[in-house]
Structures are given as structure tokens and as C-alpha cells.
Design a protein around this motif. Structure first.
Motif, PDB file in Angstrom:
ATOM      1  N   VAL A  95      31.099  51.652  -0.620  1.00  6.87           N
ATOM      2  CA  VAL A  95      32.417  52.267  -0.416  1.00  6.87           C
ATOM      3  C   VAL A  95      33.261  51.399   0.513  1.00  6.87           C
ATOM      4  O   VAL A  95      34.455  51.188   0.269  1.00  6.87           O
ATOM      5  N   GLU A  96      32.648  50.867   1.560  1.00  4.43           N
ATOM      6  CA  GLU A  96      33.400  50.013   2.483  1.00  4.43           C
ATOM      7  C   GLU A  96      33.883  48.736   1.796  1.00  4.43           C
ATOM      8  O   GLU A  96      34.997  48.274   2.051  1.00  4.43           O
ATOM      9  N   ARG A  97      33.068  48.174   0.890  1.00  2.91           N
ATOM     10  CA  ARG A  97      33.512  47.001   0.122  1.00  2.91           C
ATOM     11  C   ARG A  97      34.685  47.359  -0.781  1.00  2.91           C
ATOM     12  O   ARG A  97      35.657  46.612  -0.893  1.00  2.91           O
ATOM     13  N   ARG A  98      34.589  48.521  -1.420  1.00  2.29           N
ATOM     14  CA  ARG A  98      35.688  48.951  -2.299  1.00  2.29           C
ATOM     15  C   ARG A  98      36.958  49.197  -1.501  1.00  2.29           C
ATOM     16  O   ARG A  98      38.053  48.873  -1.963  1.00  2.29           O
ATOM     17  N   ILE A  99      36.821  49.780  -0.314  1.00  2.00           N
ATOM     18  CA  ILE A  99      37.992  50.013   0.543  1.00  2.00           C
ATOM     19  C   ILE A  99      38.621  48.682   0.927  1.00  2.00           C
ATOM     20  O   ILE A  99      39.850  48.533   0.888  1.00  2.00           O
ATOM     21  N   ALA A 100      37.810  47.704   1.290  1.00  2.00           N
ATOM     22  CA  ALA A 100      38.336  46.383   1.642  1.00  2.00           C
ATOM     23  C   ALA A 100      39.085  45.779   0.460  1.00  2.00           C
ATOM     24  O   ALA A 100      40.181  45.224   0.623  1.00  2.00           O
ATOM     25  N   ASP A 101      38.506  45.883  -0.744  1.00  2.00           N
ATOM     26  CA  ASP A 101      39.185  45.384  -1.945  1.00  2.00           C
ATOM     27  C   ASP A 101      40.501  46.116  -2.174  1.00  2.00           C
ATOM     28  O   ASP A 101      41.523  45.497  -2.494  1.00  2.00           O
ATOM     29  N   LEU A 102      40.485  47.416  -2.001  1.00  4.71           N
ATOM     30  CA  LEU A 102      41.714  48.195  -2.197  1.00  4.71           C
ATOM     31  C   LEU A 102      42.781  47.852  -1.151  1.00  4.71           C
ATOM     32  O   LEU A 102      43.974  47.852  -1.457  1.00  4.71           O
ATOM     33  N   GLN A 103      42.371  47.532   0.062  1.00  2.00           N
ATOM     34  CA  GLN A 103      43.330  47.140   1.086  1.00  2.00           C
ATOM     35  C   GLN A 103      44.001  45.819   0.715  1.00  2.00           C
ATOM     36  O   GLN A 103      45.198  45.646   0.939  1.00  2.00           O
ATOM     37  N   VAL A 104      43.257  44.886   0.130  1.00  2.00           N
ATOM     38  CA  VAL A 104      43.838  43.625  -0.334  1.00  2.00           C
ATOM     39  C   VAL A 104      44.832  43.899  -1.459  1.00  2.00           C
ATOM     40  O   VAL A 104      45.941  43.355  -1.471  1.00  2.00           O
ATOM     41  N   ARG A 106      46.413  46.692  -2.020  1.00  2.00           N
ATOM     42  CA  ARG A 106      47.556  47.402  -1.423  1.00  2.00           C
ATOM     43  C   ARG A 106      48.525  46.421  -0.783  1.00  2.00           C
ATOM     44  O   ARG A 106      49.745  46.511  -0.974  1.00  2.00           O
ATOM     45  N   ALA A 107      48.004  45.468  -0.030  1.00  2.00           N
ATOM     46  CA  ALA A 107      48.863  44.481   0.627  1.00  2.00           C
ATOM     47  C   ALA A 107      49.617  43.648  -0.402  1.00  2.00           C
ATOM     48  O   ALA A 107      50.817  43.388  -0.245  1.00  2.00           O
ATOM     49  N   ALA A 108      48.952  43.224  -1.469  1.00  2.00           N
ATOM     50  CA  ALA A 108      49.604  42.439  -2.517  1.00  2.00           C
ATOM     51  C   ALA A 108      50.701  43.243  -3.193  1.00  2.00           C
ATOM     52  O   ALA A 108      51.789  42.718  -3.474  1.00  2.00           O
ATOM     53  N   LEU A 109      50.442  44.514  -3.434  1.00  2.00           N
ATOM     54  CA  LEU A 109      51.463  45.351  -4.065  1.00  2.00           C
ATOM     55  C   LEU A 109      52.644  45.594  -3.132  1.00  2.00           C
ATOM     56  O   LEU A 109      53.801  45.599  -3.576  1.00  2.00           O
ATOM     57  N   HIS A 110      52.374  45.788  -1.845  1.00  2.00           N
ATOM     58  CA  HIS A 110      53.474  45.908  -0.872  1.00  2.00           C
ATOM     59  C   HIS A 110      54.317  44.635  -0.878  1.00  2.00           C
ATOM     60  O   HIS A 110      55.556  44.699  -0.871  1.00  2.00           O
ATOM     61  N   ASP A 111      53.646  43.484  -0.895  1.00  2.00           N
ATOM     62  CA  ASP A 111      54.376  42.211  -0.930  1.00  2.00           C
ATOM     63  C   ASP A 111      55.219  42.101  -2.192  1.00  2.00           C
ATOM     64  O   ASP A 111      56.356  41.619  -2.146  1.00  2.00           O
ATOM     65  N   LEU A 131      52.198  37.829  -5.905  1.00  2.00           N
ATOM     66  CA  LEU A 131      51.003  38.241  -6.648  1.00  2.00           C
ATOM     67  C   LEU A 131      50.119  37.025  -6.907  1.00  2.00           C
ATOM     68  O   LEU A 131      50.618  35.937  -7.175  1.00  2.00           O
ATOM     69  N   PRO A 132      48.828  37.190  -6.850  1.00  2.00           N
ATOM     70  CA  PRO A 132      47.901  36.046  -6.891  1.00  2.00           C
ATOM     71  C   PRO A 132      47.607  35.535  -8.302  1.00  2.00           C
ATOM     72  O   PRO A 132      46.467  35.293  -8.648  1.00  2.00           O
ATOM     73  N   PHE A 133      48.657  35.310  -9.111  1.00  2.00           N
ATOM     74  CA  PHE A 133      48.429  34.850 -10.477  1.00  2.00           C
ATOM     75  C   PHE A 133      47.757  33.486 -10.511  1.00  2.00           C
ATOM     76  O   PHE A 133      46.827  33.273 -11.268  1.00  2.00           O
TER      77      PHE A 133
END
Length: 146
Positions: A95-104, A106-111, A131-133
Motif C-alpha cells: 500500500v505504501e508503494r502504491r501511495i508513493a506511485d499515486l503521489q508521483v 498526482r504531482a504530474a497531473l497538477h503540473d 507529462l513524462p512522455f
């Protein structure tokens, strides 16, 4: 014996546990619930503790455990083996790994929102695109060839 069978019918168990009656049959097929006794009329009759088992299953699912993992946890409980704490720790790490992935993400989408990205293709072609294309596509992308 009086010929009377004790137990709760499917609809009673489902209502008490807050699940759909079809969920009971599905969990039976998956081995999460024992096959219930039958009344003379063929109705399934579950022991009262089935409601608790269903609540445990649903709680474990809310915590992120898959049905296969829940089956394993129920097997541990039935065997009185230790192991729940270890499995909970492993699930917590996942779950903590998934949260870390989701935070990344989230940040990309905010950007992307902050950069005004309104069209995916146009944004991907712009150097300012957050976006990290390029990282996802790797070497040999259209941008690298131009």
C-alpha cells in the motif's frame, strides 16, 4: 431430532452482513465460505457465524487484500497458525508503494493542469509539457528523430 434445521437463510445472512445474496454463492465457489446445510425444501441454511466471516472478508477487502489473500488469511485463522501480522506488514508495504506511485502521478497531473495542458497531442509535442512522455517512450521517439 425434530426434523427442523437450524440456521439462517441466504437473504438473512446477506442482509445482516450487508452483501448481495449472490455474493454468498460466489464465496462458496471460491472456498471462502463452507457449503451450508440445506433445509428439507432445499434452502441454504448458514450458521450464524457466517455473518462474522462475511464481515471479516469485506473488511479485509477494504484494507486492500485480494480474495485470494483473504482465503489464505481465513485458512490461517482456521488452522490457528501465526502469520496475520506478517501478511499485514507485507500488505502495508504494498500500500505504501502504491501511495508513493499515486503521489508521483498526482504531482504530474497538477503540473499538467498548471501548465495549461488542454490537448494531449499538442502538450506532448511541447518542450514545456510536464507529462513524462519522453521518459515513458524511451529512446527513438519522434521527438528524438526530429
Amino acid at each position: 431430532m425434530s426434523g427442523r434445521y437450524e440456521g439462517l437463510r441466504s437473504s438473512q445472512v446477506a442482509a445482516a452482513a450487508g452483501v448481495n445474496p449472490q455474493t454468498l454463492r460466489y464465496y462458496e465457489r471460491r472456498g471462502l465460505l463452507d457449503r451450508p446445510a440445506r433445509s428439507l425444501g432445499g434452502h441454504r441454511l448458514y450458521p450464524a457465524e457466517t455473518v462474522t466471516v462475511l464481515r471479516v472478508i469485506k473488511a479485509a477487502q477494504r484494507l486492500g487484500f485480494t480474495l485470494d489473500e483473504v482465503a489464505d488469511l481465513l485458512g490461517i485463522a482456521r488452522r490457528s497458525d501465526a502469520g496475520l501480522a506478517d501478511r499485514a506488514r507485507a500488505k502495508l508495504e504494498e500500500v505504501e508503494r502504491r501511495i508513493a506511485d499515486l503521489q508521483v502521478i498526482r504531482a504530474a497531473l497538477h503540473d499538467a493542469v498548471d501548465a495549461g495542458c488542454d490537448d494531449l497531442m499538442t502538450c506532448a509535442a511541447e518542450p514545456r509539457c510536464p507529462l513524462p512522455f519522453a521518459e515513458l517512450a524511451g529512446p527513438g521517439t519522434a521527438r528524438d528523430r526530429s
